[in-house]
Every structure is written in C-alpha cells, then in structure tokens.
Motif scaffolding. Structure first.
Motif, PDB file in Angstrom:
ATOM      1  N   PHE A   1       1.005 -15.025   6.078  1.00 29.67           N
ATOM      2  CA  PHE A   1       2.130 -15.117   5.153  1.00 29.67           C
ATOM      3  C   PHE A   1       3.459 -14.941   5.882  1.00 29.67           C
ATOM      4  N   THR A   2       4.529 -15.445   5.255  1.00 27.24           N
ATOM      5  CA  THR A   2       5.853 -15.350   5.861  1.00 27.24           C
ATOM      6  C   THR A   2       6.429 -13.947   5.704  1.00 27.24           C
ATOM      7  N   ASP A   3       7.452 -13.657   6.459  1.00 25.77           N
ATOM      8  CA  ASP A   3       8.143 -12.374   6.338  1.00 25.77           C
ATOM      9  C   ASP A   3       8.732 -12.233   4.935  1.00 25.77           C
ATOM     10  N   ARG A   4       8.683 -11.006   4.428  1.00 19.94           N
ATOM     11  CA  ARG A   4       9.353 -10.642   3.169  1.00 19.94           C
ATOM     12  C   ARG A   4       8.932 -11.554   2.012  1.00 19.94           C
ATOM     13  N   GLN A   5       7.634 -11.764   1.869  1.00 17.36           N
ATOM     14  CA  GLN A   5       7.111 -12.662   0.837  1.00 17.36           C
ATOM     15  C   GLN A   5       6.707 -11.934  -0.449  1.00 17.36           C
ATOM     16  N   PHE A   6       6.350 -10.645  -0.348  1.00 15.31           N
ATOM     17  CA  PHE A   6       5.752  -9.949  -1.484  1.00 15.31           C
ATOM     18  C   PHE A   6       6.586  -8.752  -1.944  1.00 15.31           C
ATOM     19  N   ASP A   7       6.439  -8.462  -3.240  1.00 10.98           N
ATOM     20  CA  ASP A   7       7.097  -7.285  -3.826  1.00 10.98           C
ATOM     21  C   ASP A   7       6.252  -6.027  -3.658  1.00 10.98           C
ATOM     22  N   ALA A   8       4.945  -6.201  -3.573  1.00 13.16           N
ATOM     23  CA  ALA A   8       4.049  -5.053  -3.412  1.00 13.16           C
ATOM     24  C   ALA A   8       2.828  -5.475  -2.610  1.00 13.16           C
ATOM     25  N   TYR A   9       2.274  -4.524  -1.882  1.00  7.85           N
ATOM     26  CA  TYR A   9       1.062  -4.717  -1.076  1.00  7.85           C
ATOM     27  C   TYR A   9       0.102  -3.610  -1.489  1.00  7.85           C
ATOM     28  N   THR A  10      -1.094  -3.993  -1.911  1.00  5.48           N
ATOM     29  CA  THR A  10      -2.098  -3.003  -2.274  1.00  5.48           C
ATOM     30  C   THR A  10      -3.335  -3.180  -1.415  1.00  5.48           C
ATOM     31  N   ILE A  11      -3.994  -2.072  -1.129  1.00  4.43           N
ATOM     32  CA  ILE A  11      -5.273  -2.124  -0.418  1.00  4.43           C
ATOM     33  C   ILE A  11      -6.090  -0.930  -0.896  1.00  4.43           C
ATOM     34  N   ALA A  12      -7.258  -1.202  -1.458  1.00  4.73           N
ATOM     35  CA  ALA A  12      -8.092  -0.150  -2.039  1.00  4.73           C
ATOM     36  C   ALA A  12      -9.445  -0.110  -1.337  1.00  4.73           C
ATOM     37  N   PHE A  13      -9.749   1.036  -0.753  1.00  2.00           N
ATOM     38  CA  PHE A  13     -11.021   1.258  -0.066  1.00  2.00           C
ATOM     39  C   PHE A  13     -11.280   0.194   0.991  1.00  2.00           C
ATOM     40  N   GLY A  14     -10.218  -0.206   1.691  1.00  2.00           N
ATOM     41  CA  GLY A  14     -10.365  -1.234   2.705  1.00  2.00           C
ATOM     42  C   GLY A  14      -9.750  -0.896   4.041  1.00  2.00           C
TER      43      GLY A  14
ATOM     44  N   CYS B   1      -1.958   2.363  -1.030  1.00  4.53           N
ATOM     45  CA  CYS B   1      -3.297   2.368  -0.450  1.00  4.53           C
ATOM     46  C   CYS B   1      -4.144   3.422  -1.163  1.00  4.53           C
ATOM     47  N   LEU B   2      -5.298   2.998  -1.653  1.00  9.55           N
ATOM     48  CA  LEU B   2      -6.283   3.918  -2.234  1.00  9.55           C
ATOM     49  C   LEU B   2      -7.433   4.025  -1.245  1.00  9.55           C
ATOM     50  N   GLU B   3      -7.728   5.252  -0.824  1.00 17.44           N
ATOM     51  CA  GLU B   3      -8.770   5.390   0.200  1.00 17.44           C
ATOM     52  C   GLU B   3      -9.442   6.757   0.090  1.00 17.44           C
ATOM     53  N   PHE B   4     -10.705   6.792   0.471  1.00 16.12           N
ATOM     54  CA  PHE B   4     -11.390   8.076   0.604  1.00 16.12           C
ATOM     55  C   PHE B   4     -10.723   8.886   1.698  1.00 16.12           C
ATOM     56  N   SER B   5     -10.765  10.209   1.546  1.00 15.99           N
ATOM     57  CA  SER B   5     -10.212  11.079   2.565  1.00 15.99           C
ATOM     58  C   SER B   5     -11.123  12.303   2.679  1.00 15.99           C
ATOM     59  N   THR B   6     -10.551  13.435   2.977  1.00 13.00           N
ATOM     60  CA  THR B   6     -11.326  14.670   3.123  1.00 13.00           C
ATOM     61  C   THR B   6     -10.852  15.668   2.087  1.00 13.00           C
ATOM     62  N   THR B   7     -11.723  16.025   1.162  1.00 14.29           N
ATOM     63  CA  THR B   7     -11.331  16.968   0.126  1.00 14.29           C
ATOM     64  C   THR B   7     -11.057  18.347   0.718  1.00 14.29           C
ATOM     65  N   THR B   8     -10.056  19.001   0.187  1.00 18.54           N
ATOM     66  CA  THR B   8      -9.682  20.342   0.670  1.00 18.54           C
ATOM     67  C   THR B   8     -10.267  21.440  -0.205  1.00 18.54           C
ATOM     68  N   TRP B   9     -11.073  21.070  -1.194  1.00 19.03           N
ATOM     69  CA  TRP B   9     -11.736  22.072  -2.031  1.00 19.03           C
ATOM     70  C   TRP B   9     -13.003  22.525  -1.323  1.00 19.03           C
ATOM     71  N   PRO B  10     -13.045  23.787  -0.823  1.00 20.43           N
ATOM     72  CA  PRO B  10     -14.149  24.228   0.042  1.00 20.43           C
ATOM     73  C   PRO B  10     -15.538  24.027  -0.555  1.00 20.43           C
ATOM     74  N   GLY B  11     -15.808  24.553  -1.750  1.00 16.08           N
ATOM     75  CA  GLY B  11     -17.141  24.423  -2.332  1.00 16.08           C
ATOM     76  C   GLY B  11     -17.515  22.985  -2.612  1.00 16.08           C
ATOM     77  N   PHE B  12     -16.574  22.237  -3.163  1.00 18.25           N
ATOM     78  CA  PHE B  12     -16.812  20.835  -3.490  1.00 18.25           C
ATOM     79  C   PHE B  12     -17.041  20.014  -2.229  1.00 18.25           C
ATOM     80  N   LYS B  13     -16.306  20.356  -1.163  1.00 23.37           N
ATOM     81  CA  LYS B  13     -16.448  19.630   0.095  1.00 23.37           C
ATOM     82  C   LYS B  13     -17.887  19.705   0.604  1.00 23.37           C
ATOM     83  N   ASP B  14     -18.476  20.893   0.559  1.00 24.36           N
ATOM     84  CA  ASP B  14     -19.844  21.050   1.056  1.00 24.36           C
ATOM     85  C   ASP B  14     -20.834  20.240   0.228  1.00 24.36           C
TER      86      ASP B  14
END
Length: 244
Positions: A122-135, A161-174
């Motif tokens: 795509f050309t420069d400055r073509q879009f108003d928004a860029y989304t990327i989910a779990f990619g 951007c929507l993406e998995f990360s690392t939860t900071t909730w100790p019990g839930f993380k385990d």
C-alpha cells in the motif's frame, strides 16, 4: 538469541524458516481456526474482539487496514460500523476461509489482499486506522511490521493491536500456564487434528514481549500517545498508538 535468528515458539530459527513454518501452521489450522478459538477461550475471544473494535471506534467511510485479518472476525465488526476495510493476511488459506464466511453472511464491500506485514504494497498515508488481532506475535520481524503500520497510516491515524501477553495476576497466571501448556495442544489434537501447531501457538505467546516492552517497540516505530489496556491482568492486552 542472536541477531540472525528469531523465535519460533521456544526455538530460535532463521527468519526465512520462521516465515515458512508459521505459514505451514496457519495453512494447517485455517479450516478449524474459529472453532478452535471458541474451544480454547470458552468463547471469550468474541468478547475480547468486541471490546477491541469498540476501542478502535471505526467511523463510517474510514479506510481501515485489518492486518492478519484472515478469517474476517475483526473485519466483519469494523464493516458493521460502516468502515471501508481491507482485510490483509500473508496466508491465502486463511483469507479463503474469511472470503467464504463473508459470502455465507452476505457481507459485501470488503477487500481481501494477500500481504506480508513487513512489506506492505500500500501507498504511504493510505489508511485512517490499522488493526491487528492475535497476529503480531507470528510476524517474523515485528519491528518492520510496526514501521510499515506507521508508514501506511495518515497523520492522525491510529494503530490498534490485540494480543496475548503475560497476566500479572499471580494465582491466575499459574492456572493459565498449566492450562495452556497441557490442555491447548490436546484440544488442538481433538478438534483440529493438529497438536503441534497449537503447541507452537502457546509457546509463541510465552516468547512475546511483556506489555511495557511491546509498548516501547510501538513508540520506537514512531507512534505517539501509546497506551496499553490489560484484560484479565494482561492475559490479553489492547495496545494503541497514534501517528502525529
């Protein structure tokens, strides 16, 4: 890891090898991708995607690039708000699933385009928004993909951007760590007949940068007013930034 390798799950591999292997993973799971998302998340991915699109605030007539949009989940939601959406994905099998889903739903007007996030046509400055989910975590060189996102956005454009990360909730993380490592590959084998691909997807989440580090990468690509919205303590996160 050296500068000459990138992560593929827990392995460090040549960049070209990662691109090829990720392509193989998604070609293999494309047909069962949406069913597996429901099975793995208990349907929560739908709630996360709804929340994500609300954060994007798509407007009628806006030009939106939905990168790694494959099966159309985000694009359908954006189009419902009246946005003009280009659905881009490096994997044609994923795009084919999305096109078929759109046809069954009677959704017209979407543009489907095979694209490498690191080298967009795509050309420069073509879009108003860029989304990327779990990619983004499956992109070989995330810094290049972020730079391309910045390039194709207009001034005043926004990156989400929507993406998995690392939860900071100790019990839930385990609990989540145990579930994802032990159960997700088994679900992949039972539902999609593919245990190895879902083991990679779990491992790729573990290798993804923590929320502050990824936010720094977004800033380094040129975005301003960056923000992170953790969900479930950071199990999933919505990252955003603006091109100013």
């Amino acid at each position: 890891m050296t500068n000459d390798t990138v992560s593929f799950g827990y392995e460090d591999v040549d960049p070209a090898e990662k691109t090829a292997r990720v392509g193989s993973v998604f070609s293999g799971v494309a047909a069962k991708y949406d069913i597996m998302n429901d099975a793995m998340s208990g349907g929560l991915h739908r709630v996360w995607k709804d929340r994500f699109v609300r954060a994007v605030k798509p407007q009628p007539g806006e030009q939106v690039l939905d990168m790694a949009g494959g099966t159309g989940d985000i694009a359908f939601r954006l189009a419902d708000a009246g946005a003009d959406v280009v659905v881009a994905d490096i994997n044609q099998d994923m795009l084919d699933v999305g096109i078929e889903r759109a046809m069954k739903r009677g959704i017209d007007g979407l543009v489907w385009s095979r694209q490498n996030a690191e080298e967009l046509s795509f050309t420069d400055r073509q879009f108003d928004a860029y989304t990327i989910a779990f990619g983004i975590r499956n992109v070989t060189r995330m810094d290049r993909a972020l730079a391309e996102a910045h390039r194709v956005l207009r001034y005043g454009g926004r990156f989400f951007c929507l993406e998995f990360s690392t939860t900071t909730w100790p019990g839930f993380k385990d609990v989540y760590d145990a579930y994802s490592h032990r159960m997700v590959p088994r679900i992949g084998k039972a539902v999609a007949g593919d245990e190895a691909s879902y083991r990679y997807l779990v491992e790729s989440i573990r290798r993804f940068p923590p929320m502050p580090e990824f936010e720094g990468m977004i800033r380094a690509a040129g975005f301003a007013r960056t923000r992170v919205e953790p969900i479930l303590g950071g199990l999933v996160a919505i990252h955003s930034g603006w091109k100013v």
